[in-house]
Design an enzyme around this catalytic site. Structure first.
Site, PDB file in Angstrom:
ATOM      1  N   TYR A  49      -1.269  -0.763  10.585  1.00  0.00           N
ATOM      2  CA  TYR A  49      -1.464  -0.993   9.155  1.00  0.00           C
ATOM      3  C   TYR A  49      -0.248  -0.571   8.341  1.00  0.00           C
ATOM      4  O   TYR A  49       0.279  -1.355   7.537  1.00  0.00           O
ATOM      5  CB  TYR A  49      -2.709  -0.252   8.670  1.00  0.00           C
ATOM      6  N   SER A  95       0.852  -1.190   0.000  1.00  0.00           N
ATOM      7  CA  SER A  95       0.000   0.000   0.000  1.00  0.00           C
ATOM      8  C   SER A  95       0.885   1.236   0.000  1.00  0.00           C
ATOM      9  O   SER A  95       2.026   1.195   0.486  1.00  0.00           O
ATOM     10  CB  SER A  95      -0.896   0.015   1.248  1.00  0.00           C
TER      11      SER A  95
END
Length: 265
Positions: free
Chosen positions: A170, A158
């Site tokens: 994350y 990401s």
């Protein structure tokens, strides 16, 4: 046009032809994964879809088969190494080989302020986004080595791996898998195995569109293309990284974000 140019032009379509290729996409029953699976199938690949939800797996397979694709789906929780091993055995029994592996399954994990993350919260996010990739890539790499054919490993990281994103672990997990492919690129190159990462920006999926609207608006403001991505924006990258067009690329992070990560607004 000289002979070399003619030869290059003639060979170009073959660089993106995946006829006879077998690709595996974890989390391939929706979201980014279904975009990858559609792209791979449209280029001629046979596709194995892994996902935890058997019903969603079947629906994704049926949609691809309706377009003439050779697809099979297997229920698998990739955070469980035993399930990964079993699903790989079933995949090979069905297709006979494996040529590319897209470790796409993952998620936001536990979103809490850093100081409020419990050890269990942290571990569950690691299991979801890092350990699952390790287990999947181990199984795929063993198969590539057994075939003696090399192969392509691709992880969905990401742009959060590059940016500071609040909300617990994350960003850390996505940075971890981006680092993992660099290590694997070095270690597995003698076996002909390549390892790369795709770093999507904000792509409109069921999961991403459940984030707060303020977050979505902020992503859009800092995306110079002026639009959010769609799952079909993953298709070309998947075909490129799976096959011969990227045969000399390994250890790379391919950003697909409409410019979000370079625009500081």
């Amino acid at each position: 046009m000289d002979t070399a140019t003619n030869n290059t032009a003639a060979a170009m379509p073959q660089l993106f032809d995946l006829t006879g290729h077998v690709a595996l996409v974890t989390g391939g029953n929706g979201g980014l994964g279904i975009g990858m699976a559609r792209g791979l199938a449209s280029a001629g690949a046979s596709v194995a879809i892994w996902g935890r939800n058997a019903e969603r797996n079947r629906a994704a397979s049926a949609a691809l088969k309706a377009n003439g694709a050779d697809v099979a789906d297997f229920a698998c929780d990739v955070t469980d190494p035993e399930q990964v091993s079993a699903a790989m055995e079933l995949t090979i029994a069905r297709f006979g080989r494996l040529d590319s592996c897209f470790a796409n399954a993952g998620g936001s994990g536990v979103r809490k302020p850093f100081t409020q993350l419990s050890p269990g919260d942290w571990q569950s996010t690691l299991d979801l986004n890092v350990n699952s990739v390790v287990y999947t890539f181990q199984a795929a790499s063993r198969q590539f080595m057994a075939q003696g054919s090399g192969g392509s490993l691709v992880v969905t990281s990401s742009v959060a791996a590059l940016l500071g994103v609040p909300g617990g672990g994350y960003s850390a997990t996505k940075a971890a898998v981006s680092g993992l492919v660099r290590s694997l690129a070095v270690e597995l190159a003698p076996a002909g195995i390549r390892a790369n990462a795709i770093l999507p920006g904000f792509i409109a999926t069921e999961m991403s569109l459940n984030t707060p609207k303020a977050f979505q608006d902020a992503c859009l403001r800092r995306t110079p293309s002026g639009k959010l991505g769609t799952v079909d924006d993953m298709a070309g990258a998947a075909v490129f990284l799976a096959g011969p067009a990227s045969q000399y690329m390994t250890g790379h992070s391919l950003v697909i974000d409409g410019g979000q990560s370079i625009f500081p607004m």
